[in-house]
Design an enzyme around this catalytic site. Structure first.
Site, short mmCIF file in Angstrom:
data_model
loop_
_atom_site.label_atom_id
_atom_site.label_comp_id
_atom_site.label_asym_id
_atom_site.label_seq_id
_atom_site.Cartn_x
_atom_site.Cartn_y
_atom_site.Cartn_z
N ARG A 17 35.57 41.87 49.06
CA ARG A 17 35.83 40.88 48.01
C ARG A 17 36.80 39.80 48.50
O ARG A 17 36.61 38.62 48.22
CB ARG A 17 36.35 41.55 46.74
N ASN A 35 33.26 44.32 42.31
CA ASN A 35 32.60 45.56 42.68
C ASN A 35 31.67 46.00 41.56
O ASN A 35 31.96 45.79 40.38
CB ASN A 35 33.62 46.66 42.95
#
Length: 88
Positions: A17, A35
């Site tokens: 990320r 996620n």
């Protein structure tokens, strides 16, 4: 141009990320990365098509510790839904 990008593989717990955040911010894109419960990562992004395509090409490789097995892209019209790029 906008895109919804789903990434599968070893993409959680490997800095994925933050990797996406750095690239999207550098390219001037807006949206988010988060996620998913299935172990994948979802990216929703808006901006210049060439910049979105560059992000997608980088995502296919991922950071060093990641192993990307699949990237699905759904192109969408630009909606102006995001102010900046965030990690969720």
């Amino acid at each position: 141009m906008g895109a919804k990008i789903q990434v599968s593989g070893v993409v959680q717990g490997v800095g994925f990320r933050f990797f996406v955040y750095r690239i999207a911010s550098r390219l001037g894109l807006t949206g988010y990365v988060k996620n998913l419960y299935d172990g994948g990562v979802l990216i929703e992004v808006e901006g210049d098509r060439a910049a979105v395509e560059e992000l997608i090409s980088q995502v296919k490789v991922g950071p060093r510790a990641a192993h990307v097995s699949d990237v699905k892209v759904e192109w969408k019209p630009f909606e102006g839904a995001f102010q900046d790029f965030d990690i969720w």
